[in-house]
Design a protein around this motif. Structure first.
Motif, PDB file in Angstrom:
ATOM      1  N   PRO A  89     123.907 -17.439   3.877  1.00  0.00           N
ATOM      2  CA  PRO A  89     124.330 -16.753   2.656  1.00  0.00           C
ATOM      3  C   PRO A  89     123.595 -17.237   1.407  1.00  0.00           C
ATOM      4  CG  PRO A  89     126.235 -17.209   4.012  1.00  0.00           C
ATOM      5  CD  PRO A  89     125.071 -17.891   4.674  1.00  0.00           C
ATOM      6  N   GLU A  90     123.308 -18.532   1.336  1.00  0.00           N
ATOM      7  CA  GLU A  90     122.633 -19.066   0.140  1.00  0.00           C
ATOM      8  C   GLU A  90     121.187 -18.604   0.008  1.00  0.00           C
ATOM      9  OE1 GLU A  90     123.380 -22.700   2.912  1.00  0.00           O
ATOM     10  OE2 GLU A  90     124.408 -20.812   2.374  1.00  0.00           O
ATOM     11  N   ASP A  91     120.634 -17.978   1.057  1.00  0.00           N
ATOM     12  CA  ASP A  91     119.275 -17.416   0.959  1.00  0.00           C
ATOM     13  C   ASP A  91     119.269 -16.085   0.218  1.00  0.00           C
ATOM     14  OD1 ASP A  91     118.148 -19.506   2.507  1.00  0.00           O
ATOM     15  OD2 ASP A  91     118.688 -18.468   4.373  1.00  0.00           O
ATOM     16  N   VAL A  92     120.433 -15.469   0.082  1.00  0.00           N
ATOM     17  CA  VAL A  92     120.537 -14.126  -0.504  1.00  0.00           C
ATOM     18  C   VAL A  92     120.405 -14.198  -2.021  1.00  0.00           C
ATOM     19  CG1 VAL A  92     122.086 -12.158  -0.843  1.00  0.00           C
ATOM     20  CG2 VAL A  92     121.966 -13.301   1.399  1.00  0.00           C
ATOM     21  N   ASP A  93     119.549 -13.344  -2.584  1.00  0.00           N
ATOM     22  CA  ASP A  93     119.419 -13.292  -4.050  1.00  0.00           C
ATOM     23  C   ASP A  93     119.689 -11.901  -4.615  1.00  0.00           C
ATOM     24  OD1 ASP A  93     117.075 -12.011  -3.294  1.00  0.00           O
ATOM     25  OD2 ASP A  93     115.728 -13.531  -4.105  1.00  0.00           O
ATOM     26  N   LEU A  94     120.302 -11.014  -3.803  1.00  0.00           N
ATOM     27  CA  LEU A  94     120.701  -9.684  -4.273  1.00  0.00           C
ATOM     28  C   LEU A  94     121.715  -9.126  -3.284  1.00  0.00           C
ATOM     29  CD1 LEU A  94     120.382  -7.084  -6.030  1.00  0.00           C
ATOM     30  CD2 LEU A  94     118.509  -6.432  -4.489  1.00  0.00           C
ATOM     31  N   ILE A 140     128.827 -17.690  -2.169  1.00  0.00           N
ATOM     32  CA  ILE A 140     127.630 -17.841  -3.001  1.00  0.00           C
ATOM     33  C   ILE A 140     127.910 -17.315  -4.407  1.00  0.00           C
ATOM     34  CG2 ILE A 140     125.995 -17.817  -1.099  1.00  0.00           C
ATOM     35  CD1 ILE A 140     125.524 -14.861  -1.565  1.00  0.00           C
ATOM     36  N   ALA A 141     127.032 -17.638  -5.328  1.00  0.00           N
ATOM     37  CA  ALA A 141     127.209 -17.209  -6.723  1.00  0.00           C
ATOM     38  C   ALA A 141     125.859 -17.186  -7.416  1.00  0.00           C
ATOM     39  CB  ALA A 141     128.159 -18.157  -7.456  1.00  0.00           C
ATOM     40  N   GLY A 142     125.792 -16.392  -8.482  1.00  0.00           N
ATOM     41  CA  GLY A 142     124.600 -16.413  -9.326  1.00  0.00           C
ATOM     42  C   GLY A 142     123.693 -15.220  -9.173  1.00  0.00           C
ATOM     43  N   ASN A 145     114.058 -11.288  -3.378  1.00  0.00           N
ATOM     44  CA  ASN A 145     113.301 -11.630  -2.171  1.00  0.00           C
ATOM     45  C   ASN A 145     114.094 -11.426  -0.892  1.00  0.00           C
ATOM     46  OD1 ASN A 145     110.704 -12.693  -3.213  1.00  0.00           O
ATOM     47  ND2 ASN A 145     112.046 -14.175  -4.234  1.00  0.00           N
ATOM     48  N   CYS A 146     115.406 -11.604  -0.980  1.00  0.00           N
ATOM     49  CA  CYS A 146     116.262 -11.486   0.202  1.00  0.00           C
ATOM     50  C   CYS A 146     117.550 -10.780  -0.203  1.00  0.00           C
ATOM     51  CB  CYS A 146     116.554 -12.873   0.785  1.00  0.00           C
ATOM     52  SG  CYS A 146     117.592 -12.847   2.270  1.00  0.00           S
ATOM     53  N   ALA A 147     117.674  -9.529   0.195  1.00  0.00           N
ATOM     54  CA  ALA A 147     118.808  -8.710  -0.235  1.00  0.00           C
ATOM     55  C   ALA A 147     119.744  -8.399   0.922  1.00  0.00           C
ATOM     56  CB  ALA A 147     118.313  -7.405  -0.847  1.00  0.00           C
ATOM     57  N   LEU A 148     121.025  -8.386   0.615  1.00  0.00           N
ATOM     58  CA  LEU A 148     122.038  -7.857   1.520  1.00  0.00           C
ATOM     59  C   LEU A 148     122.374  -6.451   1.045  1.00  0.00           C
ATOM     60  CD1 LEU A 148     124.804 -10.541   2.228  1.00  0.00           C
ATOM     61  CD2 LEU A 148     123.554  -9.200   3.936  1.00  0.00           C
ATOM     62  N   VAL A 149     122.158  -5.468   1.898  1.00  0.00           N
ATOM     63  CA  VAL A 149     122.509  -4.091   1.569  1.00  0.00           C
ATOM     64  C   VAL A 149     123.594  -3.665   2.551  1.00  0.00           C
ATOM     65  CG1 VAL A 149     121.678  -1.745   1.211  1.00  0.00           C
ATOM     66  CG2 VAL A 149     120.148  -3.691   0.805  1.00  0.00           C
ATOM     67  N   ILE A 150     124.747  -3.306   2.010  1.00  0.00           N
ATOM     68  CA  ILE A 150     125.943  -3.089   2.818  1.00  0.00           C
ATOM     69  C   ILE A 150     126.522  -1.709   2.523  1.00  0.00           C
ATOM     70  CG2 ILE A 150     128.289  -3.925   3.294  1.00  0.00           C
ATOM     71  CD1 ILE A 150     127.323  -6.668   2.117  1.00  0.00           C
ATOM     72  N   GLY A 151     126.966  -1.027   3.575  1.00  0.00           N
ATOM     73  CA  GLY A 151     127.787   0.173   3.426  1.00  0.00           C
ATOM     74  C   GLY A 151     129.154  -0.143   3.989  1.00  0.00           C
ATOM     75  N   ALA A 152     130.203  -0.002   3.196  1.00  0.00           N
ATOM     76  CA  ALA A 152     131.543  -0.383   3.645  1.00  0.00           C
ATOM     77  C   ALA A 152     132.563   0.628   3.135  1.00  0.00           C
ATOM     78  CB  ALA A 152     131.898  -1.784   3.148  1.00  0.00           C
ATOM     79  N   THR A 199     117.230   2.081  -1.210  1.00  0.00           N
ATOM     80  CA  THR A 199     116.123   2.452  -2.096  1.00  0.00           C
ATOM     81  C   THR A 199     116.070   1.542  -3.325  1.00  0.00           C
ATOM     82  OG1 THR A 199     116.223   4.749  -1.354  1.00  0.00           O
ATOM     83  CG2 THR A 199     115.147   4.340  -3.469  1.00  0.00           C
ATOM     84  N   VAL A 200     117.237   1.240  -3.890  1.00  0.00           N
ATOM     85  CA  VAL A 200     117.300   0.337  -5.050  1.00  0.00           C
ATOM     86  C   VAL A 200     116.825  -1.059  -4.661  1.00  0.00           C
ATOM     87  CG1 VAL A 200     118.813  -0.771  -6.733  1.00  0.00           C
ATOM     88  CG2 VAL A 200     119.145   1.645  -6.167  1.00  0.00           C
ATOM     89  N   ALA A 201     117.300  -1.552  -3.526  1.00  0.00           N
ATOM     90  CA  ALA A 201     116.900  -2.881  -3.073  1.00  0.00           C
ATOM     91  C   ALA A 201     115.408  -2.938  -2.795  1.00  0.00           C
ATOM     92  CB  ALA A 201     117.683  -3.263  -1.825  1.00  0.00           C
ATOM     93  N   ASP A 202     114.861  -1.886  -2.199  1.00  0.00           N
ATOM     94  CA  ASP A 202     113.425  -1.812  -1.930  1.00  0.00           C
ATOM     95  C   ASP A 202     112.630  -1.928  -3.223  1.00  0.00           C
ATOM     96  OD1 ASP A 202     110.971  -1.097  -0.362  1.00  0.00           O
ATOM     97  OD2 ASP A 202     111.103   0.747  -1.543  1.00  0.00           O
ATOM     98  N   ALA A 203     113.057  -1.191  -4.254  1.00  0.00           N
ATOM     99  CA  ALA A 203     112.362  -1.230  -5.547  1.00  0.00           C
ATOM    100  C   ALA A 203     112.424  -2.615  -6.174  1.00  0.00           C
ATOM    101  CB  ALA A 203     112.959  -0.189  -6.495  1.00  0.00           C
ATOM    102  N   MET A 204     113.572  -3.269  -6.069  1.00  0.00           N
ATOM    103  CA  MET A 204     113.718  -4.598  -6.668  1.00  0.00           C
ATOM    104  C   MET A 204     112.883  -5.642  -5.925  1.00  0.00           C
ATOM    105  SD  MET A 204     117.761  -4.627  -7.768  1.00  0.00           S
ATOM    106  CE  MET A 204     117.644  -6.207  -8.623  1.00  0.00           C
ATOM    107  N   ILE A 205     112.779  -5.506  -4.618  1.00  0.00           N
ATOM    108  CA  ILE A 205     111.945  -6.438  -3.859  1.00  0.00           C
ATOM    109  C   ILE A 205     110.469  -6.193  -4.152  1.00  0.00           C
ATOM    110  CG2 ILE A 205     111.135  -6.968  -1.518  1.00  0.00           C
ATOM    111  CD1 ILE A 205     114.063  -6.826  -0.617  1.00  0.00           C
ATOM    112  N   ARG A 206     110.057  -4.952  -4.201  1.00  0.00           N
ATOM    113  CA  ARG A 206     108.644  -4.644  -4.459  1.00  0.00           C
ATOM    114  C   ARG A 206     108.188  -5.136  -5.832  1.00  0.00           C
ATOM    115  NH1 ARG A 206     105.899  -0.540  -1.397  1.00  0.00           N
ATOM    116  NH2 ARG A 206     107.156   0.227   0.343  1.00  0.00           N
ATOM    117  N   THR A 207     109.099  -5.136  -6.801  1.00  0.00           N
ATOM    118  CA  THR A 207     108.736  -5.575  -8.150  1.00  0.00           C
ATOM    119  C   THR A 207     108.927  -7.070  -8.362  1.00  0.00           C
ATOM    120  OG1 THR A 207     110.954  -5.062  -8.980  1.00  0.00           O
ATOM    121  CG2 THR A 207     109.284  -3.322  -9.158  1.00  0.00           C
ATOM    122  N   GLY A 208     109.431  -7.759  -7.342  1.00  0.00           N
ATOM    123  CA  GLY A 208     109.605  -9.203  -7.448  1.00  0.00           C
ATOM    124  C   GLY A 208     110.935  -9.637  -8.023  1.00  0.00           C
ATOM    125  N   ALA A 209     111.855  -8.687  -8.243  1.00  0.00           N
ATOM    126  CA  ALA A 209     113.156  -9.036  -8.808  1.00  0.00           C
ATOM    127  C   ALA A 209     114.088  -9.648  -7.760  1.00  0.00           C
ATOM    128  CB  ALA A 209     113.823  -7.793  -9.413  1.00  0.00           C
TER     129      ALA A 209
END
Length: 327
Positions: A79-84, A109-111, A141-148, A129-139
């Motif tokens: 979990p601490e590897d996640v930045d989005l 996690i936090a922050g 590096n490791c995103a969790l994308v969830i549908g719940a 799509t949003v996560a892809d854009a943020m990773i491509r721009t460097g915002a």
């Protein structure tokens, strides 16, 4: 020279509530309300045989956390590897804060940024799509994308045409920056003039519910619109990536109705054997349906690393979109 940044799915996960409700069980419950339906009636029109309903004390964040943990484990991440964190949901835990921040806290996690995306059944494609854009721009590096989703909370069990369609669940992916191609093309659309054919026309004001807080749908109108826009957006994503329908190894569509899914595959000239299908067991889980189906495809051995996969969804709004990716 800087290396091109791409976003790749490195792990998938899912979570279904323990309670599995068959068509026969649901028909028996509806009969007590004076409504007539049957397993044959539901299967013939939708392809659905069962769905899962969350327990009274289970929320979207609970399901999302479980799916996220499975995805992190598959990706070899903590979990601490996640930045989005982005959660696609139409059934959030509360008005605010976002379900994503609740998931973040439950993961310990936090922050990092955490927010929800609301595009109903297209929500996961929008969030990816949003996560892809943020990773491509460097915002990120490791995103969790969830549908719940816990759609059982907003169903009208006096309307047999809608209450038999939906279920609860969550799916998740870990999306990471990479020098290898991953997500090849993302295309999103919306047209609010169609909002009335699928909606929950209620809101909260002054501590009271205004309008109707239960799902309303014009099934024929949704069907007619869905098949057309799904074909169009699929071809749009393929063209943007310089690919053709013949390049698709697997179609992972929103699991709403088997006839819509078959119609989309037919338009793309894809055999049904190349469509990942979970609607018969899950029902329509809205934003959770695509990641649930993707995780099923991966864990069953159908969808393999290196294959080309088309994700596509359509939902209330009206919203629709597609993501073409190499796994």
């Amino acid at each position: 020279m800087d290396t091109q940044r791409y976003a790749r799915i490195t792990g998938t996960g899912s979570c279904l509530p323990t309670r599995r409700v068959t068509n026969a069980e649901l028909a028996a419950e509806l009969a007590q309300r004076g409504l007539e339906t049957s397993d044959d009636w539901i299967v013939e029109r939708t392809g659905i045989r069962a769905r899962h309903f969350a327990a009274a004390d289970q929320s979207s964040s609970d399901l999302g956390v479980s799916a996220a943990r499975h995805a992190l484990e598959a990706a070899g991440r903590l979990p601490e590897d996640v930045d989005l964190i982005i959660v696609a949901t139409s059934t959030p835990d509360m008005v605010f804060p976002s379900t994503a921040t609740i998931v973040q806290h439950k993961l310990g996690i936090a922050g990092c940024p955490a927010f929800d995306v609301q595009a109903v059944c297209s929500g996961f494609v929008y969030a990816l799509t949003v996560a892809d854009a943020m990773i491509r721009t460097g915002a990120a590096n490791c995103a969790l994308v969830i549908g719940a989703e816990v759609f059982s909370r907003i169903l009208d069990f006096n309307d047999r045409t809608t209450c038999v369609l939906f279920g609860d669940g969550a799916g998740a992916v870990v999306l990471e920056s990479s020098s290898e191609t991953g997500l090849l093309a993302c295309k999103l659309h919306a047209d609010g003039k169609h909002r009335e054919i699928l909606q929950v026309p209620g809101t909260v004001s002054g501590g009271q519910v205004l309008g109707d807080p239960l799902l309303k749908m014009d099934g024929q109108a949704v069907f007619k619109l869905a098949v057309g826009v799904l074909d169009e957006v699929a071809r749009e994503a393929l063209e943007a990536a310089g690919r053709t329908p013949a390049d698709i190894d697997w179609l992972v569509p929103h699991q709403a109705n088997i006839r819509i899914m078959q119609g989309t595959a037919r338009k793309l000239k894809l055999p049904t054997e190349r469509v990942v299908v979970t609607v018969h067991e899950h029902g329509n889980t809205s934003a959770a349906s695509i990641p649930l189906a993707l995780d099923h495809g991966v864990r069953s051995g159908q969808v393999k690393k290196g294959q080309t996969v088309l994700l596509e969804g359509v939902g209330g709004g009206f919203t629709w979109g597609a993501v073409l990716l190499e796994l």
